[in-house]
Design a protein around this motif. Structure first.
Motif, mmCIF file in Angstrom:
data_model
loop_
_atom_site.group_PDB
_atom_site.id
_atom_site.type_symbol
_atom_site.label_atom_id
_atom_site.label_comp_id
_atom_site.label_asym_id
_atom_site.label_seq_id
_atom_site.Cartn_x
_atom_site.Cartn_y
_atom_site.Cartn_z
ATOM 1 N N GLN A 195 0.842 -1.205 0.000
ATOM 2 C CA GLN A 195 0.000 0.000 0.000
ATOM 3 C C GLN A 195 0.877 1.256 0.000
ATOM 4 O O GLN A 195 0.606 2.219 -0.727
ATOM 5 C CB GLN A 195 -0.905 -0.018 1.239
ATOM 6 N N THR A 202 2.057 6.601 -6.986
ATOM 7 C CA THR A 202 1.002 7.540 -7.397
ATOM 8 C C THR A 202 1.472 8.973 -7.244
ATOM 9 O O THR A 202 1.290 9.811 -8.142
ATOM 10 C CB THR A 202 -0.267 7.318 -6.553
ATOM 11 N N ILE A 412 -3.895 3.358 -10.223
ATOM 12 C CA ILE A 412 -5.149 3.708 -9.525
ATOM 13 C C ILE A 412 -6.049 2.480 -9.435
ATOM 14 O O ILE A 412 -6.705 2.239 -8.410
ATOM 15 C CB ILE A 412 -5.857 4.877 -10.240
ATOM 16 N N LYS A 413 -6.063 1.670 -10.499
ATOM 17 C CA LYS A 413 -6.842 0.420 -10.472
ATOM 18 C C LYS A 413 -6.315 -0.528 -9.394
ATOM 19 O O LYS A 413 -7.086 -1.183 -8.697
ATOM 20 C CB LYS A 413 -6.775 -0.275 -11.837
ATOM 21 N N GLN A 415 -4.752 0.369 -6.662
ATOM 22 C CA GLN A 415 -5.151 0.962 -5.386
ATOM 23 C C GLN A 415 -6.598 0.615 -5.049
ATOM 24 O O GLN A 415 -6.931 0.228 -3.917
ATOM 25 C CB GLN A 415 -4.972 2.481 -5.449
ATOM 26 N N GLN A 416 -7.454 0.744 -6.050
ATOM 27 C CA GLN A 416 -8.876 0.420 -5.847
ATOM 28 C C GLN A 416 -9.037 -1.063 -5.528
ATOM 29 O O GLN A 416 -9.886 -1.441 -4.708
ATOM 30 C CB GLN A 416 -9.663 0.798 -7.105
ATOM 31 N N GLY A 417 -8.206 -1.891 -6.161
ATOM 32 C CA GLY A 417 -8.274 -3.334 -5.897
ATOM 33 C C GLY A 417 -7.845 -3.668 -4.478
ATOM 34 O O GLY A 417 -8.459 -4.518 -3.817
ATOM 35 N N ASP A 419 -8.040 -1.598 -1.908
ATOM 36 C CA ASP A 419 -9.088 -1.075 -1.015
ATOM 37 C C ASP A 419 -10.298 -1.997 -0.937
ATOM 38 O O ASP A 419 -10.952 -2.096 0.109
ATOM 39 C CB ASP A 419 -9.537 0.317 -1.487
ATOM 40 N N SER A 420 -10.602 -2.661 -2.048
ATOM 41 C CA SER A 420 -11.789 -3.530 -2.077
ATOM 42 C C SER A 420 -11.460 -4.989 -1.778
ATOM 43 O O SER A 420 -12.327 -5.862 -1.868
ATOM 44 C CB SER A 420 -12.471 -3.429 -3.445
ATOM 45 N N ASP A 430 -3.448 -5.799 -13.361
ATOM 46 C CA ASP A 430 -3.232 -4.347 -13.436
ATOM 47 C C ASP A 430 -1.776 -3.985 -13.177
ATOM 48 O O ASP A 430 -1.246 -3.036 -13.769
ATOM 49 C CB ASP A 430 -4.137 -3.632 -12.428
#
Length: 462
Positions: A195, A202, A412-413, A415-417, A419-420, A430
């Motif tokens: 993370q 980023t 960003i994808k 990061q979203q992965g 987070d989820s 990705d």
């Protein structure tokens, strides 16, 4: 085209001069040079040490073409990583062509655009972004563009990208390893550390992407549109800035019917000034087309200089102020410089009234050069050269900019992965894509079409 041939090209520009330099590169470069060169000392070129210079005659059989110097660079310690020979001859066009034809008859092939630098890339002497910086360095025409090219050629940008790619690749390997032990439900990649890395990447990518806005204009010159009504002194100002009679100056309104452009360097920064047709209502079709172009140039400009006649302010002040507000409202993101010209004809009281009516006003007399230096300093204020002074990495290449935008999208994808709580196999997709775009920048990932597009813009001989 094969990269195992021995190639030859002029390394100096076409035309006659004091000296000219021909460059050969390839496995047979020294042997070919040996067949056309006789050293005054009688030494054999092939037996000489690298980075040595030798005086002798270039000969076609028994016919002496020229007395020349030959410099030897043996692989891998050369620009291309191959054996390289540079022939420094007298700069006669006839001599240059005679030596060139002789090299071709002895087995050389004419080098294509950028082929020496392409070979340097293929042989690991530089990465792709550094190779592109070579062309930028040759094309640099200001202190700023020169510094940016030097910084990139030394690897400042590529080293930052390589470091990010290496760190991401390490985590990608651990995540790929997890997939092999999916049934054991083990976790090799520390998600907390991962993370932190994604956040760091980023941040760096956004900084580099943002730097392109300033890097692009520093590299290509900052476009400045000079606008205003007819006969306010736009062409005179352009001539004063350029220190030459570039634009026609006349008392007749509407003299400038097309845009006139030229570049100058101020404080090491290149500015491209554009003298535009005066803005007014007109029934003249040609003048009307010029005015239309004026608005097109305002759209393309980084800075807009709005020039008005200070003498006419008493009568037309409200009109000028309305035009200023119109430009501000229509182009809110443009850097606007408001300039009152012909102030040499005003009294001190009139000048004070003018300054109180319009804030941040630049006073100028293009005719007497009054206020020109102050205007130049004002233009420099719009250029954030702090990054240059601090040797920060600035992106100037649109290909790099595009690749970083794509890499950021993939990060960003990721990061979203995270987070989820996305599974490792989906995260890996990705990550691989982000690594691909990083590799495109430095050349770890390349193809013939990409290399062809890049090196086609180089000059022959480099």
């Amino acid at each position: 085209m094969t990269h195992t041939d021995t190639i030859v090209a002029m390394a100096t520009p076409a035309g006659a001069g004091a000296i000219a330099v021909l460059r050969l590169s390839g496995s047979d470069a020294i042997n070919i040079a040996s067949t056309i060169f006789t050293s005054v000392s009688g030494k054999e070129l092939a037996k000489q040490k690298t980075h040595t210079v030798h005086l002798g005659n270039i000969k076609d059989g028994e016919r002496v073409i020229d007395e020349a110097l030959i410099t030897i660079f043996k692989n891998p310690n050369s620009y291309t990583g191959e054996d390289v020979v540079e022939i420094s001859c007298h700069g006669s066009n006839y001599i240059q062509q005679e030596i060139m034809q002789l090299c071709l008859r002895k087995g050389c092939r004419m080098a294509q655009a950028g082929e020496f630098t392409l070979r340097a890339f293929l042989n690991g002497k530089m990465d792709l972004s550094q190779a592109e910086a070579v062309a930028d360095l040759i094309a640099s025409d200001s202190a700023a563009s020169h510094q940016l090219a030097i910084q990139q050629m030394r690897g400042g940008f590529s080293s930052e990208i390589k470091k990010l790619r290496e760190e991401l690749l390490n985590f990608a390997s651990l995540i790929e390893l997890e997939l092999d032990f999916a049934e054991e439900d083990v976790e090799f990649a520390n998600r907390e550390e991962f993370q932190k890395l994604i956040s760091k990447i980023t941040h760096v990518l956004k900084r580099l992407i943002d730097s392109f806005a300033i890097g692009n204009v520093l590299k290509n010159g900052i476009p400045v549109a000079i606008v205003g009504e007819p006969n306010v002194g736009k062409s005179t100002l352009l001539n004063v800035l350029l220190n030459e009679e570039r634009a026609i100056v006349s008392d007749i309104a509407g003299t400038t019917r097309d845009t006139i452009e030229d570049e100058i360097t101020i404080g090491g920064i290149s500015f491209r000034f554009i003298d535009t047709a005066g803005i007014r209502e007109t029934v003249d079709v040609i003048e009307g087309l010029g005015i239309k172009k004026t608005f097109e140039k305002i759209e393309a400009a980084q800075v807009v200089i709005y020039l008005f006649d200070a003498e006419k302010f008493q009568v037309s002040g409200s009109k000028f102020q309305d035009e200023i507000e119109t430009i501000k409202n229509k182009y809110p993101l443009k850097n606007l410089v408001i300039v009152a010209n012909k102030v040499d004809k005003l009294s001190e009281k009139e000048i004070k009234n003018l300054q109180s009516a319009i804030s941040n006003l630049q006073l100028l007399s293009a005719k007497t050069n009054q206020g020109v230096e102050e205007l130049q300093n004002k233009l420099l204020e719009f250029v954030n050269t702090g990054a240059l002074r601090n040797n920060e990495t600035i992106v100037t290449n649109s290909r790099h900019y595009d690749a970083m935008l794509k890499a950021l999208k993939e990060i960003i994808k990721v990061q979203q992965g995270i987070d989820s709580g996305l599974s490792g196999d989906l995260l890996a997709i990705d990550i691989r894509q982000a690594l691909y775009y990083f590799g495109e920048i430095t050349g770890e990932i390349s193809n013939d079409e990409l290399l062809g597009n890049i090196f086609a813009n180089f000059c022959i001989g480099k």
